[in-house]
Design a protein around this motif. Sequence first.
Motif, PDB file in Angstrom:
ATOM      1  N   ALA A 131       0.250 -28.764   5.994  1.00  0.00           N
ATOM      2  CA  ALA A 131       1.105 -28.398   4.862  1.00  0.00           C
ATOM      3  C   ALA A 131       1.282 -26.888   4.823  1.00  0.00           C
ATOM      4  CB  ALA A 131       0.481 -28.885   3.553  1.00  0.00           C
ATOM      5  N   ASP A 132       2.542 -26.418   4.817  1.00  0.00           N
ATOM      6  CA  ASP A 132       2.804 -24.986   4.706  1.00  0.00           C
ATOM      7  C   ASP A 132       2.310 -24.464   3.361  1.00  0.00           C
ATOM      8  OD1 ASP A 132       4.017 -24.887   7.166  1.00  0.00           O
ATOM      9  OD2 ASP A 132       6.031 -25.264   6.382  1.00  0.00           O
ATOM     10  N   ILE A 133       1.790 -23.250   3.377  1.00  0.00           N
ATOM     11  CA  ILE A 133       1.379 -22.568   2.144  1.00  0.00           C
ATOM     12  C   ILE A 133       2.271 -21.353   1.974  1.00  0.00           C
ATOM     13  CG2 ILE A 133      -0.468 -21.289   0.991  1.00  0.00           C
ATOM     14  CD1 ILE A 133      -2.470 -23.045   2.468  1.00  0.00           C
ATOM     15  N   ASP A 134       2.988 -21.311   0.890  1.00  0.00           N
ATOM     16  CA  ASP A 134       3.893 -20.191   0.606  1.00  0.00           C
ATOM     17  C   ASP A 134       3.852 -19.943  -0.894  1.00  0.00           C
ATOM     18  OD1 ASP A 134       5.781 -18.232   0.573  1.00  0.00           O
ATOM     19  OD2 ASP A 134       7.389 -19.416   1.488  1.00  0.00           O
ATOM     20  N   GLU A 135       3.047 -18.980  -1.316  1.00  0.00           N
ATOM     21  CA  GLU A 135       2.821 -18.725  -2.737  1.00  0.00           C
ATOM     22  C   GLU A 135       3.018 -17.245  -3.060  1.00  0.00           C
ATOM     23  OE1 GLU A 135       2.226 -20.991  -4.941  1.00  0.00           O
ATOM     24  OE2 GLU A 135       1.645 -22.741  -3.746  1.00  0.00           O
ATOM     25  N   ILE A 136       3.619 -16.982  -4.218  1.00  0.00           N
ATOM     26  CA  ILE A 136       3.680 -15.626  -4.764  1.00  0.00           C
ATOM     27  C   ILE A 136       2.458 -15.441  -5.662  1.00  0.00           C
ATOM     28  CG2 ILE A 136       4.984 -13.987  -6.150  1.00  0.00           C
ATOM     29  CD1 ILE A 136       6.286 -14.673  -3.488  1.00  0.00           C
ATOM     30  N   MET A 148       0.811  -1.206   0.000  1.00  0.00           N
ATOM     31  CA  MET A 148       0.000   0.000   0.000  1.00  0.00           C
ATOM     32  C   MET A 148       0.854   1.270   0.000  1.00  0.00           C
ATOM     33  SD  MET A 148      -3.003  -1.064  -0.327  1.00  0.00           S
ATOM     34  CE  MET A 148      -3.888   0.481  -0.084  1.00  0.00           C
ATOM     35  N   GLN A 149       2.071   1.181   0.525  1.00  0.00           N
ATOM     36  CA  GLN A 149       2.953   2.351   0.513  1.00  0.00           C
ATOM     37  C   GLN A 149       3.491   2.633  -0.882  1.00  0.00           C
ATOM     38  OE1 GLN A 149       5.952   1.474   3.424  1.00  0.00           O
ATOM     39  NE2 GLN A 149       4.506   1.502   5.147  1.00  0.00           N
ATOM     40  N   ASP A 150       3.711   1.603  -1.657  1.00  0.00           N
ATOM     41  CA  ASP A 150       4.248   1.768  -3.005  1.00  0.00           C
ATOM     42  C   ASP A 150       3.375   0.980  -3.976  1.00  0.00           C
ATOM     43  OD1 ASP A 150       5.639   2.068  -5.317  1.00  0.00           O
ATOM     44  OD2 ASP A 150       7.507   1.167  -4.607  1.00  0.00           O
ATOM     45  N   PRO A 151       2.419   1.638  -4.632  1.00  0.00           N
ATOM     46  CA  PRO A 151       1.507   0.931  -5.543  1.00  0.00           C
ATOM     47  C   PRO A 151       2.213   0.214  -6.692  1.00  0.00           C
ATOM     48  CG  PRO A 151       0.729   3.150  -5.069  1.00  0.00           C
ATOM     49  CD  PRO A 151       2.120   3.056  -4.538  1.00  0.00           C
ATOM     50  N   ARG A 152       3.467   0.595  -6.970  1.00  0.00           N
ATOM     51  CA  ARG A 152       4.176  -0.067  -8.063  1.00  0.00           C
ATOM     52  C   ARG A 152       4.593  -1.486  -7.684  1.00  0.00           C
ATOM     53  NH1 ARG A 152       8.861   4.165  -8.797  1.00  0.00           N
ATOM     54  NH2 ARG A 152       8.722   3.905  -6.535  1.00  0.00           N
ATOM     55  N   LEU A 153       4.635  -1.753  -6.379  1.00  0.00           N
ATOM     56  CA  LEU A 153       4.997  -3.098  -5.923  1.00  0.00           C
ATOM     57  C   LEU A 153       3.861  -4.059  -6.243  1.00  0.00           C
ATOM     58  CD1 LEU A 153       6.919  -4.971  -4.351  1.00  0.00           C
ATOM     59  CD2 LEU A 153       5.684  -4.330  -2.275  1.00  0.00           C
ATOM     60  N   ARG A 154       4.147  -5.098  -6.995  1.00  0.00           N
ATOM     61  CA  ARG A 154       3.092  -6.018  -7.408  1.00  0.00           C
ATOM     62  C   ARG A 154       3.313  -7.431  -6.868  1.00  0.00           C
ATOM     63  NH1 ARG A 154       0.606  -2.325  -7.756  1.00  0.00           N
ATOM     64  NH2 ARG A 154      -0.529  -1.390  -9.499  1.00  0.00           N
ATOM     65  N   GLU A 155       4.398  -7.660  -6.145  1.00  0.00           N
ATOM     66  CA  GLU A 155       4.652  -8.999  -5.643  1.00  0.00           C
ATOM     67  C   GLU A 155       4.013  -9.166  -4.272  1.00  0.00           C
ATOM     68  OE1 GLU A 155       8.383 -11.314  -6.367  1.00  0.00           O
ATOM     69  OE2 GLU A 155       8.609 -11.010  -4.208  1.00  0.00           O
ATOM     70  N   LEU A 156       3.008  -9.975  -4.212  1.00  0.00           N
ATOM     71  CA  LEU A 156       2.298 -10.262  -2.976  1.00  0.00           C
ATOM     72  C   LEU A 156       2.549 -11.718  -2.594  1.00  0.00           C
ATOM     73  CD1 LEU A 156      -1.029  -8.465  -3.831  1.00  0.00           C
ATOM     74  CD2 LEU A 156       0.460  -7.868  -1.928  1.00  0.00           C
ATOM     75  N   ARG A 157       2.917 -11.929  -1.353  1.00  0.00           N
ATOM     76  CA  ARG A 157       3.264 -13.274  -0.900  1.00  0.00           C
ATOM     77  C   ARG A 157       2.245 -13.748   0.135  1.00  0.00           C
ATOM     78  NH1 ARG A 157       8.925 -14.976   2.121  1.00  0.00           N
ATOM     79  NH2 ARG A 157       8.639 -17.271   2.030  1.00  0.00           N
ATOM     80  N   LEU A 158       1.659 -14.902  -0.121  1.00  0.00           N
ATOM     81  CA  LEU A 158       0.718 -15.520   0.808  1.00  0.00           C
ATOM     82  C   LEU A 158       1.453 -16.640   1.532  1.00  0.00           C
ATOM     83  CD1 LEU A 158      -2.184 -15.841   1.891  1.00  0.00           C
ATOM     84  CD2 LEU A 158      -2.632 -17.389  -0.010  1.00  0.00           C
ATOM     85  N   LYS A 159       1.620 -16.467   2.841  1.00  0.00           N
ATOM     86  CA  LYS A 159       2.403 -17.428   3.618  1.00  0.00           C
ATOM     87  C   LYS A 159       1.618 -17.817   4.859  1.00  0.00           C
ATOM     88  CE  LYS A 159       7.015 -18.243   5.538  1.00  0.00           C
ATOM     89  NZ  LYS A 159       8.347 -17.664   5.806  1.00  0.00           N
TER      90      LYS A 159
END
Length: 609
Positions: free
Chosen positions: A465-470, A444-455
């Motif tokens: 089972a661990d969940i770690d997805e981009i 939210m601080q930098d809208p240009r950032l598009r990599e979101l990580r769900l962990k």
Amino acid sequence: MDKPKTMKDAELQLPGLGYAASFEKNLRASLRKSAKVYRTDLSRISADLAAFNRKWGKGRVHIVPAPFKSAQEFKSWRKNVRMILTRLSGVHRHVPLIPACATVLTTVRDNQGKGKILGANSDLTIGVVVREASRSGLPLADLTPNWIDRTALDLPNRRRKSFRRGLVGLNRLIERQDELPGLAGLLPAAPLPQPRMLRPEVSNWRRSAGNPAAALIWSDFDRIMSFKQFGEEGPQFEGTPAEFKQSSIDGYETSLNWLLRELAAQDLIEDSADLKEAITHPNLVAAINHWITTRKARGQSAETSTLHCHVSRLVHLAIVYLGVCPKEEKRLVKLRRKPAIRTNSVGKMSTGRERWIKDFDRNIAKQEKAHLLPELLMKRSKAILARTNNNRKVRPSEMMMALRMGVTAVQVAILFRASPVRSTNLRTLRMRGEEAELDTEEFMQDPRLRELRLKIPGEQVKNNADIDEIADDDLGPILHWYLTEIRPRLVAAHPFGKNHADSDYLFPSTTERPMERSGFAATFRAACLEVGFDMTMHQARHVCVYWILSVDPNAWGEAAALLGDDEMTVRKYYGWLNERRASEAGRQKLREKRAFSGKHRQGDFADAT
């Protein structure tokens, strides 16, 4: 006026029903649209009210039929046509109120609203009890706890909830009846109790009850659970990691509580019994029969996987840890496989879900719509929000639907473009803090950032089972819009004044906890239906597996990894895809053979028969 036989007859009789000209125009349009809905002429469509209700249902919409594009459009058509058929059939929509009940309801309407004794819409909540009392021919002053229990038992689930809320409103009226003139002798002398709950009463054999007679049973149970967690030697050091999840222990405890409750209800368990004496074949048979009989008496289905879960856990404890004899073990194993226990829903996808995903498989248009469902939900929500930005009036219910569609747009985007997590994990996602599973602060601080990580750590997931997805890039714009346009309105400008807490959870509630489970699922379903897409949150997981296997029929491992499931489980639940492909291949071979049979071949066929 003769009772109409067809919708065409209903249209001809419409002017004589007494509706205003402008409203009659809307009703006529709905009647004429029936020809498109039924795909035939109005003169061929029955005007039977009961048949109409059977075909299109009442209340909540579970599927939006063609040619309607939204649930609201379908509900408006259904309401208008039903209104006409109801009036033509002579069926009274409301039960006529007896005089004493009518007087109470009139007094409530005259004294409700802002600045008055009773709150707004008190007549709606209290009116539920008033109509049920009138249906029974009883004035409110004669209502008894037994009547309340009998009435609630006969009501369907949603009306039973309304009835319970109506009793709360009536009790408020009883407390303040001295402030309202004209109610003397018309109300009960004391507040009325709530109806008896349909669920079984709490047993005093539960661990939390502290019953000394059950101490030995729970001591044996704790010993077995400790062994399952840490082995024979127990935890050697402080903080030794357990190999058996607490949620699994809770499941076994629930099953043991079930057995003890059913046995206690029949007085079949003795004080100071141990676990081996409790889990026996005769006791399990008695508990099963009592549970099935009780549920059927309450009008509930016994065709659930609940019974199989309880019996399987208890049989496992008896065979593995309690040292039963070979004869008893054989009887217990056989009991677990009985058709009444191992119902059709056990060990495979439910019939309804399998039918839904098979229909999805055949519907190319629905598959294309599913890919763009987040954008469609966002578009529809934005259209309503734009009206408020332009100072145009929007009803609170419309604004609430816009917020629901905004919430659902993010839900679907995460499921399809990050990871098809289970409903519990999606509902409890945190967006900020040290333990955030989907950290959005930098995003939210930098809208240009598009990599979101769900962990999500394994201890929060059903299968460890661990969940770690981009997440995919196209999740970013939808999430950014939700956090700037939808969530702030839920927190500070709720359409019905129920502002949510600005907690760390991505999907907030009115408290510091995550959104309530049933409300979370209902929001998802209602918003999807509003855009003409029938899907539950769990069915979104089926869609993800379908997409993977439709691209690569052998990608069972990839599908299992994405779901966080075992590969054999995925093969068991989605094996019908292979059956369909085999069937299609067989049909192709038949077509090839038929084409080959028409070719010219040398030889003498004079003797052919």
